[in-house]
Design an enzyme around this catalytic site. Sequence first.
Site, PDB file in Angstrom:
ATOM      1  N   ASP A 173      41.483  17.814 -19.346  1.00 30.42           N
ATOM      2  CA  ASP A 173      42.777  17.267 -19.444  1.00 30.42           C
ATOM      3  C   ASP A 173      43.686  18.314 -19.674  1.00 30.42           C
ATOM      4  OD1 ASP A 173      43.966  13.973 -20.132  1.00 30.42           O
ATOM      5  OD2 ASP A 173      45.034  15.538 -20.571  1.00 30.42           O
ATOM      6  N   ARG A 235      45.071   7.619  -7.798  1.00 29.04           N
ATOM      7  CA  ARG A 235      45.979   7.441  -6.742  1.00 29.04           C
ATOM      8  C   ARG A 235      45.339   8.288  -5.448  1.00 29.04           C
ATOM      9  NH1 ARG A 235      47.688   3.605  -8.679  1.00 29.04           N
ATOM     10  NH2 ARG A 235      49.568   3.083  -9.426  1.00 29.04           N
ATOM     11  N   GLU A 264      48.265   3.061   2.105  1.00 29.89           N
ATOM     12  CA  GLU A 264      47.490   1.911   2.067  1.00 29.89           C
ATOM     13  C   GLU A 264      48.306   0.710   2.566  1.00 29.89           C
ATOM     14  OE1 GLU A 264      47.234   1.437  -2.223  1.00 29.89           O
ATOM     15  OE2 GLU A 264      45.796   3.189  -2.570  1.00 29.89           O
ATOM     16  N   HIS A 282      42.207  -1.256  -3.366  1.00 28.11           N
ATOM     17  CA  HIS A 282      43.150  -1.050  -4.747  1.00 28.11           C
ATOM     18  C   HIS A 282      43.112  -2.191  -5.692  1.00 28.11           C
ATOM     19  CE1 HIS A 282      46.977   1.415  -6.169  1.00 28.11           C
ATOM     20  NE2 HIS A 282      46.188   0.705  -7.190  1.00 28.11           N
ATOM     21  N   GLY A 284      41.525  -1.905  -8.576  1.00 29.12           N
ATOM     22  CA  GLY A 284      41.332  -1.570 -10.019  1.00 29.12           C
ATOM     23  C   GLY A 284      41.761  -2.356 -11.376  1.00 29.12           C
ATOM     24  N   ALA A 285      42.883  -2.878 -11.056  1.00 23.56           N
ATOM     25  CA  ALA A 285      43.605  -3.864 -12.118  1.00 23.56           C
ATOM     26  C   ALA A 285      43.407  -5.263 -11.435  1.00 23.56           C
ATOM     27  CB  ALA A 285      44.933  -3.534 -12.280  1.00 23.56           C
TER      28      ALA A 285
HETATM   29  P1  NAD Z   1      46.986   8.130 -19.022  1.00 19.98           P
HETATM   30  O1  NAD Z   1      48.349   8.414 -19.135  1.00 19.98           O
HETATM   31  O2  NAD Z   1      46.736   7.380 -20.459  1.00 19.98           O
HETATM   32  O3  NAD Z   1      46.119   9.144 -18.869  1.00 19.98           O
HETATM   33  C1  NAD Z   1      46.362   9.938 -17.825  1.00 19.98           C
HETATM   34  C2  NAD Z   1      45.733  11.467 -18.142  1.00 19.98           C
HETATM   35  O4  NAD Z   1      45.945  12.233 -17.378  1.00 19.98           O
HETATM   36  C3  NAD Z   1      46.414  11.961 -19.510  1.00 19.98           C
HETATM   37  O5  NAD Z   1      45.744  12.105 -20.571  1.00 19.98           O
HETATM   38  C4  NAD Z   1      47.271  13.065 -18.949  1.00 19.98           C
HETATM   39  O6  NAD Z   1      47.073  14.138 -20.122  1.00 19.98           O
HETATM   40  C5  NAD Z   1      45.881  13.662 -18.013  1.00 19.98           C
HETATM   41  N1  NAD Z   1      46.714  14.376 -16.792  1.00 19.98           N
HETATM   42  C6  NAD Z   1      47.952  14.213 -16.589  1.00 19.98           C
HETATM   43  N2  NAD Z   1      48.147  15.261 -15.354  1.00 19.98           N
HETATM   44  C7  NAD Z   1      46.860  16.212 -15.330  1.00 19.98           C
HETATM   45  C8  NAD Z   1      46.358  17.311 -14.715  1.00 19.98           C
HETATM   46  N3  NAD Z   1      47.244  17.871 -13.845  1.00 19.98           N
HETATM   47  N4  NAD Z   1      45.093  17.701 -14.975  1.00 19.98           N
HETATM   48  C9  NAD Z   1      44.371  16.886 -15.866  1.00 19.98           C
HETATM   49  N5  NAD Z   1      44.627  15.863 -16.508  1.00 19.98           N
HETATM   50  C10 NAD Z   1      46.114  15.429 -16.502  1.00 19.98           C
HETATM   51  O7  NAD Z   1      46.902   6.823 -17.979  1.00 19.98           O
HETATM   52  P2  NAD Z   1      45.802   5.887 -17.521  1.00 19.98           P
HETATM   53  O8  NAD Z   1      46.136   4.550 -17.998  1.00 19.98           O
HETATM   54  O9  NAD Z   1      44.428   6.280 -17.938  1.00 19.98           O
HETATM   55  O10 NAD Z   1      46.001   5.735 -15.935  1.00 19.98           O
HETATM   56  C11 NAD Z   1      45.323   6.851 -14.982  1.00 19.98           C
HETATM   57  C12 NAD Z   1      45.956   6.457 -13.567  1.00 19.98           C
HETATM   58  O11 NAD Z   1      45.111   5.337 -13.158  1.00 19.98           O
HETATM   59  C13 NAD Z   1      47.159   5.769 -13.500  1.00 19.98           C
HETATM   60  O12 NAD Z   1      48.384   6.863 -13.442  1.00 19.98           O
HETATM   61  C14 NAD Z   1      47.259   5.150 -12.485  1.00 19.98           C
HETATM   62  O13 NAD Z   1      47.665   6.127 -11.164  1.00 19.98           O
HETATM   63  C15 NAD Z   1      45.765   4.933 -12.061  1.00 19.98           C
HETATM   64  N6  NAD Z   1      45.478   3.421 -11.981  1.00 19.98           N
HETATM   65  C16 NAD Z   1      45.051   2.849 -11.126  1.00 19.98           C
HETATM   66  C17 NAD Z   1      44.769   1.468 -11.052  1.00 19.98           C
HETATM   67  C18 NAD Z   1      44.163   0.705  -9.974  1.00 19.98           C
HETATM   68  O14 NAD Z   1      44.368  -0.356  -9.617  1.00 19.98           O
HETATM   69  N7  NAD Z   1      43.176   1.429  -8.966  1.00 19.98           N
HETATM   70  C19 NAD Z   1      45.106   0.601 -12.009  1.00 19.98           C
HETATM   71  C20 NAD Z   1      45.680   1.256 -13.194  1.00 19.98           C
HETATM   72  C21 NAD Z   1      45.878   2.403 -13.229  1.00 19.98           C
END
Ligand code: NAD
Length: 311
Positions: A173, A235, A264, A282, A284-285
């Site tokens: 991270d 994403r 998408e 897509h 995931g949620a």
């Molecule tokens: P979150 O904000 O809790 O966690 C994201 C993490 O990524 C953080 O710890 C942040 O520090 C880290 N981060 C940011 N930039 C980074 C980088 N360049 N290198 C390494 N780490 C980095 O978010 P979350 O709730 O865990 O969700 C993560 C992502 O999942 C969301 O942003 C969303 O795009 C995606 N998501 C997808 C679905 C789906 O339907 N597939 C559903 C929900 C979320």
Amino acid sequence: MSTAWRVLICDSIDKIGVEILTKAGMIVDYQPEISFEKLQSLVNGYDVLVVRSRTTVSKEVIEKGNSLKVIARVGVGLDNIDTNYAKSKNIEVINAQEAAINAVSELVIGSMISLARLIPFAHSELSKGNWIKKSLIGTELSGKYLGIVGVGNIGRNVGRIARALRMNIIGYDIYPISREYINEVGMINADLNTLVESSDFITIHVPLSSDTYHLFDGDLLSRMKKSSYLINTSRGGIVDETALYDLLKDQKIAGAGLDVFEVEPPVDKKFLEMPNVLCTPHIGAQTKEAQELAARVIAEKLIHKFQEASV
Ligand code: NAD
């Protein structure tokens, strides 16, 4: 007493959200199929816009929403909202970050097991009448290394479930990962190259931004082990799809699970024709529980914001 907020809901959300907002006295206009053009002509006069991922809240939309106070995303990713422009107009952007944690995590685990045991391929062959048991030798998750890129809400939860499956966890991270969590799952904290080079499965959980666009480019992807799998439920733009396709085609990695795509629905069907790639639209949620929780969380946050604005 303050005037009730007018709320325009632009995407389909669980009915509990509409019920909670209506009960709290908000004036709710539910238009889940609203077009971008209609949204632009209608937005003026609403205090709140509620969206999922279908609706783009661009600068043009925000500019026309003269009364807008809050833009609410019933979900996590904010990449369909011009958050910088909203901020410059003092419009708050909120999301339901906590709602999708379980749903996405369980999809990641499901995708890993499906790929490792060739489940979709086995099903598809059997449905064609092919009993190819002998060639369907899979691999087990237990004892393998899982690399988690982005150890936030979802990444941490995936690590906990994977640990229960006796996987070894490697995490990366940009921010420090808490000592407590590292101890809890026995995580090895590594830099990104080391994680990619050492993992049997890699799962991506970073948000899409200019920093993470094509984070998994040709160079990083080519560091993966030949036997390893990549799972992306984050994403689409985070992985360079052309570079990933080339590696899969040349059998330089074992497979991939893709829930998200740069465009998408994907125009190009190339991944769908590969037996070692599992594609989902897509989802995931997309669980009953996550959708209900997201709608409830957003409705309650909006009521709280309204009360704050009213004092
Ligand atoms: P979150 O904000 O809790 O966690 C994201 C993490 O990524 C953080 O710890 C942040 O520090 C880290 N981060 C940011 N930039 C980074 C980088 N360049 N290198 C390494 N780490 C980095 O978010 P979350 O709730 O865990 O969700 C993560 C992502 O999942 C969301 O942003 C969303 O795009 C995606 N998501 C997808 C679905 C789906 O339907 N597939 C559903 C929900 C979320």
